[in-house]
Design a protein around this motif. Structure first.
Motif, PDB file in Angstrom:
ATOM      1  N   MET A   1       0.822  -1.206   0.000  1.00 51.09           N
ATOM      2  CA  MET A   1       0.000   0.000   0.000  1.00 51.09           C
ATOM      3  C   MET A   1       0.860   1.262   0.000  1.00 51.09           C
ATOM      4  O   MET A   1       0.511   2.248  -0.653  1.00 51.09           O
ATOM      5  N   VAL A   2       1.989   1.229   0.706  1.00 55.92           N
ATOM      6  CA  VAL A   2       2.890   2.381   0.700  1.00 55.92           C
ATOM      7  C   VAL A   2       3.441   2.620  -0.703  1.00 55.92           C
ATOM      8  O   VAL A   2       3.500   3.763  -1.185  1.00 55.92           O
ATOM      9  N   ASN A   3       3.827   1.554  -1.390  1.00 56.20           N
ATOM     10  CA  ASN A   3       4.357   1.691  -2.752  1.00 56.20           C
ATOM     11  C   ASN A   3       3.303   2.203  -3.723  1.00 56.20           C
ATOM     12  O   ASN A   3       3.598   3.036  -4.601  1.00 56.20           O
ATOM     13  N   ILE A   4       2.099   1.715  -3.585  1.00 57.78           N
ATOM     14  CA  ILE A   4       1.015   2.191  -4.450  1.00 57.78           C
ATOM     15  C   ILE A   4       0.740   3.666  -4.182  1.00 57.78           C
ATOM     16  O   ILE A   4       0.592   4.476  -5.110  1.00 57.78           O
ATOM     17  N   LEU A   5       0.676   4.020  -2.887  1.00 54.55           N
ATOM     18  CA  LEU A   5       0.417   5.413  -2.520  1.00 54.55           C
ATOM     19  C   LEU A   5       1.506   6.331  -3.055  1.00 54.55           C
ATOM     20  O   LEU A   5       1.222   7.440  -3.531  1.00 54.55           O
ATOM     21  N   MET A   6       2.749   5.879  -2.999  1.00 56.74           N
ATOM     22  CA  MET A   6       3.857   6.697  -3.492  1.00 56.74           C
ATOM     23  C   MET A   6       3.700   6.988  -4.978  1.00 56.74           C
ATOM     24  O   MET A   6       3.920   8.120  -5.434  1.00 56.74           O
ATOM     25  N   SER A   7       3.315   5.995  -5.754  1.00 57.95           N
ATOM     26  CA  SER A   7       3.136   6.196  -7.192  1.00 57.95           C
ATOM     27  C   SER A   7       1.962   7.121  -7.482  1.00 57.95           C
ATOM     28  O   SER A   7       2.043   7.987  -8.362  1.00 57.95           O
ATOM     29  N   VAL A   8       0.876   6.949  -6.731  1.00 59.59           N
ATOM     30  CA  VAL A   8      -0.311   7.785  -6.951  1.00 59.59           C
ATOM     31  C   VAL A   8      -0.020   9.242  -6.615  1.00 59.59           C
ATOM     32  O   VAL A   8      -0.344  10.157  -7.388  1.00 59.59           O
ATOM     33  N   ILE A   9       0.592   9.477  -5.437  1.00 60.67           N
ATOM     34  CA  ILE A   9       0.915  10.847  -5.034  1.00 60.67           C
ATOM     35  C   ILE A   9       1.856  11.498  -6.048  1.00 60.67           C
ATOM     36  O   ILE A   9       1.655  12.640  -6.468  1.00 60.67           O
ATOM     37  N   SER A  10       2.886  10.775  -6.455  1.00 64.81           N
ATOM     38  CA  SER A  10       3.868  11.325  -7.398  1.00 64.81           C
ATOM     39  C   SER A  10       3.227  11.657  -8.735  1.00 64.81           C
ATOM     40  O   SER A  10       3.513  12.713  -9.332  1.00 64.81           O
ATOM     41  N   ALA A  11       2.358  10.770  -9.234  1.00 59.27           N
ATOM     42  CA  ALA A  11       1.700  11.010 -10.517  1.00 59.27           C
ATOM     43  C   ALA A  11       0.781  12.228 -10.455  1.00 59.27           C
ATOM     44  O   ALA A  11       0.759  13.062 -11.378  1.00 59.27           O
ATOM     45  N   LEU A  12       0.009  12.353  -9.369  1.00 63.38           N
ATOM     46  CA  LEU A  12      -0.898  13.499  -9.226  1.00 63.38           C
ATOM     47  C   LEU A  12      -0.124  14.804  -9.126  1.00 63.38           C
ATOM     48  O   LEU A  12      -0.494  15.816  -9.745  1.00 63.38           O
ATOM     49  N   LEU A  13       0.960  14.780  -8.355  1.00 63.24           N
ATOM     50  CA  LEU A  13       1.771  15.991  -8.226  1.00 63.24           C
ATOM     51  C   LEU A  13       2.431  16.354  -9.551  1.00 63.24           C
ATOM     52  O   LEU A  13       2.524  17.541  -9.911  1.00 63.24           O
ATOM     53  N   GLU A  14       2.885  15.348 -10.303  1.00 63.08           N
ATOM     54  CA  GLU A  14       3.525  15.641 -11.580  1.00 63.08           C
ATOM     55  C   GLU A  14       2.536  16.231 -12.573  1.00 63.08           C
ATOM     56  O   GLU A  14       2.859  17.153 -13.326  1.00 63.08           O
ATOM     57  N   PHE A  15       1.307  15.710 -12.584  1.00 60.74           N
ATOM     58  CA  PHE A  15       0.260  16.287 -13.447  1.00 60.74           C
ATOM     59  C   PHE A  15      -0.002  17.732 -13.055  1.00 60.74           C
ATOM     60  O   PHE A  15      -0.123  18.614 -13.919  1.00 60.74           O
ATOM     61  N   LEU A  16      -0.075  17.981 -11.748  1.00 58.47           N
ATOM     62  CA  LEU A  16      -0.313  19.339 -11.258  1.00 58.47           C
ATOM     63  C   LEU A  16       0.828  20.272 -11.657  1.00 58.47           C
ATOM     64  O   LEU A  16       0.597  21.377 -12.176  1.00 58.47           O
TER      65      LEU A  16
ATOM     66  N   ILE B   1       6.994  11.712   1.508  1.00 59.75           N
ATOM     67  CA  ILE B   1       5.741  11.479   2.240  1.00 59.75           C
ATOM     68  C   ILE B   1       5.592  10.007   2.591  1.00 59.75           C
ATOM     69  O   ILE B   1       5.258   9.637   3.729  1.00 59.75           O
ATOM     70  N   CYS B   2       5.886   9.135   1.628  1.00 59.57           N
ATOM     71  CA  CYS B   2       5.692   7.701   1.858  1.00 59.57           C
ATOM     72  C   CYS B   2       6.813   7.092   2.706  1.00 59.57           C
ATOM     73  O   CYS B   2       6.594   6.076   3.367  1.00 59.57           O
ATOM     74  N   ALA B   3       7.988   7.697   2.710  1.00 57.98           N
ATOM     75  CA  ALA B   3       9.043   7.229   3.612  1.00 57.98           C
ATOM     76  C   ALA B   3       8.611   7.433   5.061  1.00 57.98           C
ATOM     77  O   ALA B   3       8.825   6.561   5.918  1.00 57.98           O
ATOM     78  N   VAL B   4       8.007   8.581   5.338  1.00 60.41           N
ATOM     79  CA  VAL B   4       7.509   8.848   6.691  1.00 60.41           C
ATOM     80  C   VAL B   4       6.426   7.840   7.068  1.00 60.41           C
ATOM     81  O   VAL B   4       6.427   7.270   8.169  1.00 60.41           O
ATOM     82  N   ILE B   5       5.491   7.592   6.158  1.00 57.34           N
ATOM     83  CA  ILE B   5       4.406   6.641   6.424  1.00 57.34           C
ATOM     84  C   ILE B   5       4.964   5.236   6.633  1.00 57.34           C
ATOM     85  O   ILE B   5       4.515   4.494   7.506  1.00 57.34           O
ATOM     86  N   ALA B   6       5.971   4.859   5.838  1.00 60.69           N
ATOM     87  CA  ALA B   6       6.533   3.511   5.928  1.00 60.69           C
ATOM     88  C   ALA B   6       7.202   3.262   7.277  1.00 60.69           C
ATOM     89  O   ALA B   6       7.202   2.124   7.780  1.00 60.69           O
ATOM     90  N   PHE B   7       7.758   4.296   7.880  1.00 60.77           N
ATOM     91  CA  PHE B   7       8.458   4.115   9.148  1.00 60.77           C
ATOM     92  C   PHE B   7       7.522   4.149  10.365  1.00 60.77           C
ATOM     93  O   PHE B   7       7.964   3.867  11.488  1.00 60.77           O
ATOM     94  N   LEU B   8       6.263   4.497  10.179  1.00 56.10           N
ATOM     95  CA  LEU B   8       5.344   4.595  11.315  1.00 56.10           C
ATOM     96  C   LEU B   8       5.277   3.320  12.153  1.00 56.10           C
ATOM     97  O   LEU B   8       5.303   3.387  13.388  1.00 56.10           O
ATOM     98  N   PRO B   9       5.174   2.106  11.553  1.00 53.65           N
ATOM     99  CA  PRO B   9       5.133   0.896  12.387  1.00 53.65           C
ATOM    100  C   PRO B   9       6.381   0.719  13.250  1.00 53.65           C
ATOM    101  O   PRO B   9       6.297   0.216  14.374  1.00 53.65           O
ATOM    102  N   PHE B  10       7.528   1.169  12.759  1.00 54.18           N
ATOM    103  CA  PHE B  10       8.766   1.051  13.538  1.00 54.18           C
ATOM    104  C   PHE B  10       8.799   2.074  14.667  1.00 54.18           C
ATOM    105  O   PHE B  10       9.245   1.774  15.775  1.00 54.18           O
ATOM    106  N   PHE B  11       8.314   3.277  14.384  1.00 51.99           N
ATOM    107  CA  PHE B  11       8.265   4.295  15.428  1.00 51.99           C
ATOM    108  C   PHE B  11       7.287   3.904  16.539  1.00 51.99           C
ATOM    109  O   PHE B  11       7.499   4.245  17.707  1.00 51.99           O
ATOM    110  N   ARG B  12       6.232   3.221  16.179  1.00 50.01           N
ATOM    111  CA  ARG B  12       5.214   2.827  17.160  1.00 50.01           C
ATOM    112  C   ARG B  12       5.552   1.538  17.888  1.00 50.01           C
ATOM    113  O   ARG B  12       4.821   1.110  18.772  1.00 50.01           O
TER     114      ARG B  12
END
Length: 458
Positions: free
Chosen positions: A168-183, A205-216
């Motif tokens: 899900m993190v990898n998918i989110l990273m691609s989606v966010i990047s594609a939307l930002l690039e279009f913008l 953004i997704c690096a931060v999200i990916a590390f959340l389980p380790f921080f918690r």
């Protein structure tokens, strides 16, 4: 599912489905974004921007290579330590590796930022390409400390059994990047630097999200005060060497090929080669995702001495990789024009014609490339870094450079034929090394150990 249950007790078919399918999906989505990235730049900014992007892309990938070296190099011993039930040692390697990635990214990013234009000029580019390529590279270089670690954390999530979360993190990273690039490109009208900025923001953004389980504290790996020693450093660098050398050697090869392309066909040839690389960037990551996602399971079972499970996992890895490669080779061969049309404007007929011609040769690469990719992954997972390095270097540098010069009498056709020939010879080498250290040999080792114990007991 608990990582011990997943890697040690789950039936091989179910394990393959649970682990490999998310890995393939993650890389497929990432590949789709890379294709979208190339299409946006080519269609919105034009052929020169697309050529500049492909000219500098090897240096962008070099920017991530150190993080990949440490991430992959630490993942192998971490998985083995967890298989040996030594979670403290695994957490120390994990914490040490994260610090090493941040430090190395800052250092390499600084070098690339300062000398970006010099690196591009060395390739023989004209000033227009230098300007565009430098803008693109410097954004990646400046963002390196915040982005490169995203590739390593994906390995750590999968080791801890967070397969779905990683996907899900990898998918989110691609989606966010594609939307930002279009913008940035289509709406705001930014230049080529906007494409790089969009990707970097998505990564951060997704690096931060990916590390959340380790921080918690919700994973087996946890942050501890790192204790560096020569043994840890050597283990990380030895096990990460195959992937690192594959990246670095492949980028050096691409730079050499770009130099020849500029001399033989100018920006048109570089753009056509870019089409090949984007097509390759769609297929190879899927194969890599398939093989790489199984490495934690293989490494864990190697540490636990469950050799029969390793054989079962690898049979499925090689079989599915081969089938997928044959399908993608056929698609690439019979859909040459549509593939070229994704990245090149229809009015750029010379680039499209050259790309279609080049794809006719390049498609044959995937008849054999899966053999070396799957073999390298297996050797890396069980700690046979020497064999894995030999396969990686032969596939990414030795054979491609050999064929650059030996096929030079064919002109541009020699460059289009480079990867099919290099892939075939690398596959032969991988097959030879597999005969020296076959997967089934580990099964024999397990049987021998079992017989020895039985004889002693008797």
């Amino acid at each position: 599912m608990d990582y011990k249950t997943l890697y040690e007790k789950t039936m091989p078919n179910k394990l393959f489905a649970v682990v490999a399918i998310p890995g393939v999906i993650s890389m497929l989505v990432s590949s789709l974004y890379q294709a979208i990235d190339g299409a946006f730049v080519g269609q919105i900014l034009g052929t020169n921007a697309f050529a500049a992007l492909n000219l500098v892309m090897p240096l962008v990938i070099v920017n991530f290579s150190i993080a990949d070296l440490i991430g992959v190099g630490s993942a192998v011993p971490i998985a083995i330590k967890l298989g040996e039930k030594d979670e403290d040692a695994a957490s120390n390697i994990f914490s040490s590796a994260c610090l090493m990635i941040l430090g190395s990214a800052a250092a390499l990013g600084t070098v690339l930022f300062v000398f970006a234009d010099n690196f591009v000029r060395l390739m023989g580019a004209d000033e227009q390409l230098v300007t565009l390529a430098t803008q693109y590279l410097r954004v990646y270089a400046a963002c390196a400390p915040m982005t490169t670690i995203v590739f390593a954390v994906d390995n750590y999530l999968r080791i801890c059994g967070k397969i779905q979360y990683s996907m899900m993190v990898n998918i989110l990273m691609s989606v966010i990047s594609a939307l930002l690039e279009f913008l940035f490109l289509f709406v705001l009208g930014f230049g080529i630097w906007g494409a790089a900025l969009a990707t970097c923001m998505g990564m951060f953004i997704c690096a931060v999200i990916a590390f959340l389980p380790f921080f918690r504290g919700k994973t087996q790996l946890r942050f501890v005060k790192p204790k560096f020693d020569r043994g840890i450093l050597r283990t990380i660098f030895v096990n990460g060497a195959p992937s690192f050398l594959n990246n670095i050697a492949g980028r050096i090869t691409s730079i050499i090929i770009n130099i020849f392309l500029l001399r033989l066909g100018g920006a048109t040839a570089v753009s056509a080669y870019g089409v090949l690389m984007y097509a390759d960037g769609f297929v190879q990551p899927m194969l890599y995702g398939l093989c790489d996602s199984l490495q934690p399971a293989v490494g864990f079972n190697y540490g636990a001495k469950n050799y029969s499970r390793i054989a079962a996992i690898e049979r499925r890895c090689f079989g599915v990789s081969g089938a997928l490669s044959l399908v993608m080779a056929a698609v690439m061969f019979f859909a040459k024009a549509p593939i070229a049309g994704i990245f090149v404007k229809s009015e750029d007929t010379a680039v499209i014609a050259m790309s279609v011609h080049a794809l006719s040769f390049f498609a044959f690469t995937y008849l054999t490339r899966w053999i070396s990719l799957a073999s390298q992954s297996y050797m890396s997972a069980i700690g046979k870094a020497g064999y894995a390095t030999a396969i990686a270097l032969s596939m990414a540098f030795v054979f491609p450079v050999l064929f650059i010069f030996s096929l030079s009498f064919l002109g541009l056709d020699g460059l289009w034929l480079n990867m099919p020939f290099a892939s075939l010879t690398a596959a032969v080498l991988a097959a030879i090394l597999l005969r020296i250290h076959p997967v089934r040999g580990d099964q024999s080792q397990e049987n021998a150990e079992g017989n020895s114990q039985t004889s002693t007991t008797g």
